[in-house]
Design an enzyme around this catalytic site. Structure first.
Site: not given
Length: 154
Positions: A70, A108, A122
């Site tokens: 993204h 990923h 994250c």
């Protein structure tokens, strides 16, 4: 903060390791079956005024996150366990305290490889785009590298 009661409200203690008071365990992704054994917790979000969301993910032993990319970036801090991550076209080993930067539009995926969960924080922008899964051609291109092909899951 002006008094001790405000300080106490700001604290989110840990009644047990990797669990915080007032922080719910959430479904990793609703209506998605491209992962296995992943949970998430939002540690700081929109109400905390920083323009980012700090999340804690746990990937169960043998589990993996969704293979995606993204526009927004990720800043990842490994907190527990061991594993590996695909970042763009490289598989990198992960251990406690490692830092991983996932650039914009980089493929990923995270996997737990040890006997305990792979836990990581994250950090992402609050205003972010939706993940994009690989189509058949993109998956074939990623799979052309034998190391990547052996790593990725769908």
């Amino acid at each position: 903060m002006s008094d001790m009661s405000e300080v106490r409200e700001a604290l989110r203690g840990q009644p047990e390791p990797y669990r915080w008071e007032g922080v719910d365990e959430l479904v990793y992704k609703e209506h998605d079956t491209t992962f296995r054994g992943v949970t998430r917790r939002v540690l700081f979000g929109a109400g905390d005024g920083q323009g980012v969301e700090v999340r804690y993910f746990e990937v169960a032993p043998g589990g993996w996150s969704t293979l995606e990319h993204h526009e927004h970036t990720h800043q990842v801090i490994v907190m527990r366990g061991s594993g590996a991550a695909l970042v763009q076209d490289r598989v990198i080993p992960l251990a406690q305290h490692d830092l991983v930067f996932v650039p914009a539009w980089a493929w990923h995926q995270f996997r737990a490889t040890g006997d305990e969960p792979l836990g990581f924080q994250c950090i992402v922008p609050l205003d972010r785009d939706r993940p994009v899964l690989p189509d058949a051609d993109q998956f074939a291109t990623l799979s052309a590298d034998p190391e990547v092909a052996a790593f990725i899951r769908r």
